[in-house]
Scaffold this active site. Structure first.
Site, PDB file in Angstrom:
ATOM      1  N   ASP A  13     -20.999  56.972  35.788  1.00 27.66           N
ATOM      2  CA  ASP A  13     -21.606  57.122  37.030  1.00 27.66           C
ATOM      3  C   ASP A  13     -21.976  55.631  37.417  1.00 27.66           C
ATOM      4  O   ASP A  13     -23.069  55.305  38.064  1.00 27.66           O
ATOM      5  CB  ASP A  13     -22.464  57.886  37.275  1.00 27.66           C
ATOM      6  N   GLU A  14     -21.610  54.346  36.851  1.00 20.47           N
ATOM      7  CA  GLU A  14     -22.317  53.155  37.169  1.00 20.47           C
ATOM      8  C   GLU A  14     -21.733  52.745  38.137  1.00 20.47           C
ATOM      9  O   GLU A  14     -22.153  51.519  38.393  1.00 20.47           O
ATOM     10  CB  GLU A  14     -21.674  52.319  35.847  1.00 20.47           C
ATOM     11  N   GLY A  15     -20.622  53.079  38.954  1.00 20.48           N
ATOM     12  CA  GLY A  15     -20.036  52.600  40.014  1.00 20.48           C
ATOM     13  C   GLY A  15     -18.921  51.749  39.666  1.00 20.48           C
ATOM     14  O   GLY A  15     -18.572  50.737  40.380  1.00 20.48           O
ATOM     15  N   LYS A  16     -18.189  52.308  38.711  1.00 23.11           N
ATOM     16  CA  LYS A  16     -16.839  51.601  38.102  1.00 23.11           C
ATOM     17  C   LYS A  16     -15.786  51.905  39.296  1.00 23.11           C
ATOM     18  O   LYS A  16     -15.009  50.913  39.328  1.00 23.11           O
ATOM     19  CB  LYS A  16     -16.194  52.593  36.965  1.00 23.11           C
ATOM     20  N   ALA A  39     -13.954  62.862  35.849  1.00 26.88           N
ATOM     21  CA  ALA A  39     -14.399  61.546  36.313  1.00 26.88           C
ATOM     22  C   ALA A  39     -14.449  61.658  37.777  1.00 26.88           C
ATOM     23  O   ALA A  39     -13.601  62.349  38.459  1.00 26.88           O
ATOM     24  CB  ALA A  39     -13.396  60.424  35.930  1.00 26.88           C
ATOM     25  N   GLY A  40     -14.979  60.889  38.296  1.00 27.38           N
ATOM     26  CA  GLY A  40     -15.144  60.861  40.050  1.00 27.38           C
ATOM     27  C   GLY A  40     -15.424  59.448  40.256  1.00 27.38           C
ATOM     28  O   GLY A  40     -16.661  59.176  40.080  1.00 27.38           O
ATOM     29  N   HIS A  41     -14.633  58.839  41.032  1.00 29.73           N
ATOM     30  CA  HIS A  41     -14.692  57.368  41.285  1.00 29.73           C
ATOM     31  C   HIS A  41     -14.732  57.595  42.865  1.00 29.73           C
ATOM     32  O   HIS A  41     -13.920  57.817  43.479  1.00 29.73           O
ATOM     33  CB  HIS A  41     -13.705  56.356  40.665  1.00 29.73           C
ATOM     34  N   GLN A 223     -15.842  57.686  32.683  1.00 25.05           N
ATOM     35  CA  GLN A 223     -17.214  58.085  31.927  1.00 25.05           C
ATOM     36  C   GLN A 223     -17.699  56.661  31.316  1.00 25.05           C
ATOM     37  O   GLN A 223     -17.845  55.734  32.083  1.00 25.05           O
ATOM     38  CB  GLN A 223     -16.892  59.093  30.758  1.00 25.05           C
ATOM     39  N   ARG A 304     -28.433  63.614  39.671  1.00 21.80           N
ATOM     40  CA  ARG A 304     -28.238  62.829  38.212  1.00 21.80           C
ATOM     41  C   ARG A 304     -29.677  62.502  37.891  1.00 21.80           C
ATOM     42  O   ARG A 304     -30.547  62.427  38.678  1.00 21.80           O
ATOM     43  CB  ARG A 304     -27.372  61.709  38.452  1.00 21.80           C
ATOM     44  N   VAL A 413     -23.672  44.683  45.752  1.00 23.17           N
ATOM     45  CA  VAL A 413     -25.026  44.616  46.614  1.00 23.17           C
ATOM     46  C   VAL A 413     -25.002  45.659  47.841  1.00 23.17           C
ATOM     47  O   VAL A 413     -25.706  45.723  48.516  1.00 23.17           O
ATOM     48  CB  VAL A 413     -25.355  43.057  47.400  1.00 23.17           C
TER      49      VAL A 413
END
Ligand code: IMP
Length: 429
Positions: A13-16, A39-41, A223, A304, A413
């Protein structure tokens, strides 16, 4: 730099999704190499939001080849649904390819995932319930069913019948589940086979051919490092290898093919599911980050757990992935929060730990040691270069680079495609 691996440096969930989407514009091929629809992008294109679970984020650009590699476990029903949804929204999905060698998620994997979690009780792992773990268990046990089997109805029937015999016994005798009918699964899955057949390919060969031809390949990790089966917070991990080495195994390329490895780092830390999390903020700051950062699972909708940036985790990620750089995301969420804290080491029984411990028992007792840095008040969502970021923000990024030891190459940003600062051009560096 023809081959770049993008990995999550924290607990996922880092914003990949956003960073993959950003780099995909320059890539010719985008390859998923592990995990599945756990996963969920989330990718924002203009005012439209796309939530992708199995299909690589590169699909949102026309003309890219997008690959679901052999290391991914595929729920074919979910894949068909995701494809139809993309097509309905006008996205061209003709560039998608699915590996012949990828393993399938079957209905009994999902039931076993739920039943095993329930049986764990307080010791549950907090899985996404998508059948990921049980599907990888079958793969390792050498009883898994692959995409190439699905394309051969007789082979599929035989393997499914053999597996169902065992799975139904476990489901009915241990878990009180009614079990599954062979004919029902066959009918459902053979319908998927008919729809997916045109996408199926020897994807390892496609990737290697592309690399030989000097094309640009982006390997899209799902992940994150701390969810890696070997390098993560075992047993609170997923059942695959999100680390950079997983890209080789899960896409069918050798390690010599990889030129750069970028760790996607969220400007703070989050975690879904259970397990220790030393820099967790169980106070108003945690709530603030959750609200400002919209920290709710893309796949499960779960809130989260949120906390401060942890440099101990990031140094671990640098080592086990061989990171050459970082992509820092959601920096705008920190605007207005001052002072900011960065965890630089842990205190364990009076001792200072600088390395991430293997034992969860140790990790559970680790207290974070924080360094405080001033924040910034200015809105940064319009910045498109380093120089346009306020001094406080630049100082935070510089301090992070010093603590972790690798440079920040990309800064996000805001959620939109254009809300990105490219410090270095990765594919032509
Ligand atoms: P599983 O992958 O469903 O077996 O879940 C195992 C652990 O990985 C749980 O803690 C999940 O919450 C976590 N997990 C799996 N996929 C993701 C993801 O994409 N982002 C964050 N956590 C995940």
């Amino acid at each position: 730099m023809p081959a770049v691996v993008l990995v999550g440096a924290q607990w996922g969930d880092e914003g990949k999704g956003k960073i993959t989407d950003y780099l995909a514009e320059q890539a010719d091929l985008v390859v998923r190499y592990q995990g599945g629809n756990n996963a969920g992008h989330t990718v924002q294109v203009g005012e439209e939001e796309f939530k992708l679970h199995l299909v690589p984020s590169g699909i949102l650009y026309p003309g890219k080849t997008c690959i679901i590699g052999n290391g991914v476990v595929v729920d074919p029903g979910v894949l068909v649904q995701e494809l139809e949804e993309l097509q309905r929204r006008g996205i061209d999905t003709s560039g998608l390819r699915l590996s012949l060698r990828a393993h399938l998620i079957l209905p009994y994997h999902k039931s076993l995932d739920a039943a095993e979690e329930e049986r764990r009780g307080a010791g549950r792992l907090g899985t996404t319930g998508r059948g990921i773990g049980p599907a990888y268990v079958d793969k390792v046990a050498r009883t898994g069913i692959r995409v190439c089997d699905l394309l051969d109805p007789e082979e599929f029937r035989q393997k499914l019948a053999r597996n169902l015999k065992e799975k139904n016994e476990i489901l009915t005798r241990i878990y009180g589940h009614p079990g599954y009918s062979l004919e029902e699964i066959l009918e459902e899955y053979l319908a998927y086979a008919w729809k997916l057949r045109p996408l199926v390919a020897d994807t390892g060969r496609l990737v290697n051919d592309a690399l030989r031809a000097g094309k640009k390949v982006l390997f899209e990790g799902a992940q994150g490092t701390l969810l890696d089966l070997d390098q993560g917070t075992y047993p609170y991990v997923t059942s695959s290898y999100p680390v950079a080495g997983g890209a080789c195994v899960g896409a069918g390329v050798g390690p010599t093919a990889i030129d750069a490895v970028i760790g996607v780092v969220k400007a703070y830390t989050t975690r879904v599911g259970e397990g220790p999390f030393p820099s967790e903020a169980r106070d108003a700051t945690g709530d603030y980050l959750r609200r400002r950062g919209a920290e709710f699972g893309t796949t499960t909708g779960r809130p989260r757990r949120c906390g401060w940036l942890d440099a101990v985790i990031l140094r671990h990620a640098v080592e086990v992935n061989g990171l050459t750089g970082m992509a820092l995301t959601k920096v705008d969420v920190l605007t207005g929060l001052s002072p900011l804290r960065i965890c630089t080491a842990y205190r364990y029984k009076g001792e200072v730990l600088r390395e991430f411990p293997a034992s969860l028992k140790v990790l559970q007792e680790c207290e974070p040691i924080y360094e405080e840095v001033p924040g910034w008040e200015e809105d940064i969502t319009g910045a498109r270069s380093l120089a346009e970021l306020p001094a406080g923000c630049r100082a935070y990024i510089r301090r992070l680079e010093e603590l972790v030891g690798v440079p920040v190459d990309i800064i996000a940003v805001g959620p939109r495609r254009d809300q990105t600062v490219a410090v270095r051009d990765l594919f032509s560096r």
